[in-house]
Scaffold this active site. Sequence first.
Site, PDB file in Angstrom:
ATOM      1  N   HIS A   1      81.022 -19.691 -36.659  1.00  0.00           N
ATOM      2  CA  HIS A   1      80.218 -20.315 -37.727  1.00  0.00           C
ATOM      3  C   HIS A   1      80.928 -20.163 -39.073  1.00  0.00           C
ATOM      4  O   HIS A   1      80.838 -21.035 -39.934  1.00  0.00           O
ATOM      5  CB  HIS A   1      78.844 -19.651 -37.831  1.00  0.00           C
ATOM      6  CG  HIS A   1      77.875 -20.038 -36.763  1.00  0.00           C
ATOM      7  ND1 HIS A   1      77.238 -21.258 -36.727  1.00  0.00           N
ATOM      8  CD2 HIS A   1      77.395 -19.352 -35.699  1.00  0.00           C
ATOM      9  CE1 HIS A   1      76.407 -21.302 -35.697  1.00  0.00           C
ATOM     10  NE2 HIS A   1      76.496 -20.156 -35.033  1.00  0.00           N
TER      11      HIS A   1
ATOM     12  N   ASP B   1      74.408 -24.236 -34.060  1.00  0.00           N
ATOM     13  CA  ASP B   1      73.235 -23.814 -33.286  1.00  0.00           C
ATOM     14  C   ASP B   1      72.276 -25.001 -33.276  1.00  0.00           C
ATOM     15  O   ASP B   1      71.910 -25.510 -34.351  1.00  0.00           O
ATOM     16  CB  ASP B   1      72.537 -22.624 -33.959  1.00  0.00           C
ATOM     17  CG  ASP B   1      73.347 -21.345 -33.935  1.00  0.00           C
ATOM     18  OD1 ASP B   1      74.317 -21.256 -33.171  1.00  0.00           O
ATOM     19  OD2 ASP B   1      72.990 -20.423 -34.693  1.00  0.00           O
TER      20      ASP B   1
ATOM     21  N   GLU C   1      74.079 -17.640 -25.260  1.00  0.00           N
ATOM     22  CA  GLU C   1      73.145 -18.384 -26.120  1.00  0.00           C
ATOM     23  C   GLU C   1      73.183 -19.868 -25.775  1.00  0.00           C
ATOM     24  O   GLU C   1      74.165 -20.548 -26.104  1.00  0.00           O
ATOM     25  CB  GLU C   1      73.535 -18.204 -27.595  1.00  0.00           C
ATOM     26  CG  GLU C   1      73.547 -16.760 -28.048  1.00  0.00           C
ATOM     27  CD  GLU C   1      73.968 -16.585 -29.507  1.00  0.00           C
ATOM     28  OE1 GLU C   1      74.313 -17.586 -30.181  1.00  0.00           O
ATOM     29  OE2 GLU C   1      73.961 -15.441 -29.959  1.00  0.00           O
TER      30      GLU C   1
ATOM     31  N   HIS D   1      74.122 -22.237 -28.858  1.00  0.00           N
ATOM     32  CA  HIS D   1      75.319 -22.053 -29.694  1.00  0.00           C
ATOM     33  C   HIS D   1      76.540 -22.706 -29.036  1.00  0.00           C
ATOM     34  O   HIS D   1      76.900 -22.381 -27.899  1.00  0.00           O
ATOM     35  CB  HIS D   1      75.576 -20.551 -29.911  1.00  0.00           C
ATOM     36  CG  HIS D   1      76.855 -20.265 -30.647  1.00  0.00           C
ATOM     37  ND1 HIS D   1      76.902 -19.710 -31.915  1.00  0.00           N
ATOM     38  CD2 HIS D   1      78.151 -20.457 -30.290  1.00  0.00           C
ATOM     39  CE1 HIS D   1      78.162 -19.581 -32.289  1.00  0.00           C
ATOM     40  NE2 HIS D   1      78.944 -20.030 -31.307  1.00  0.00           N
TER      41      HIS D   1
END
EC number: 3.4.13.22
Length: 175
Positions: free
Chosen positions: A88, A95, A153, A156
Site C-alpha cells: 500500500h 483493499d 486477506e 487485499h
Amino acid sequence: MDPTLQLDIRYATSSNFMHRPLYTQPRAFLQRPAAAALAQVNQELKPLGYKLLVFDGYRPWAITKQMWDSTPDANKEFVANPQKGSRHNRGCAIDLSLCELASGKEVEMPGQYDEMSPRSYAAYAGGTAEQRARRDLLRSKMEQHGFSVLEAEWWHFDYKDWKSYRIQNTPFEQL
Ligand SMILES: C[C@@H](N)C(=O)N[C@H](C)C(=O)O
Ligand SMILES: [Zn+2]
C-alpha cells in the site's frame, strides 16, 4: 481512479479496526498502471451485476507503522511490518470488495473487511456457497488484470509491478 468505482474509505472514519480516523480525506490513490487495470476489472464486472467497492489504496508509511504498533502479535499476519513496508505504501495495493450494481449495496463475503480471523483467508472453506463464489469471482477478475491476492486477506490485492515503486510517506493532502 475510475469515477464509477464506489468508495468506502473506512480509514477516514472511526469504523475500522483502529477505531479512529487515520486519514483526513476519504480518497483512494493508486499508481497509474494499477488504476488502469482496476478500471478494466470494474468494467468487466458490470455485465455480471457488480461493481468494485474500494476500501483503501495508497497508504502513507506512518499509517502502516501505527497499524503494526497497535496490533497484538497474534494478529500481526493481517498488517504489514513497517520494517519491510506495505505494498500500500507503494501505491500498488488495494483493499476492496464488490457491491451490487443495481442497489449499490455491499455484498456479503465469507468474512468482513479487516476481520482478523481465519474467515479472512482467501482459501477459507466456510461461509455460504454464494459468499465464496463472490469472493472467488473478485479474485479471478483481479488476477486476470495483474493483481494477486494476499492469502491471509480476501480483500487485499497487490499489483504485479509493485517492486518498481518506492515506499512513500506523503500524506493525502500533499499528493
Ligand atoms: C490492514 C489491512 N487492511 C492490510 O492492508 N494488510 C496488509 C497486510 C498491509 O498492511 O499491507
Ligand atoms: Zn490491504
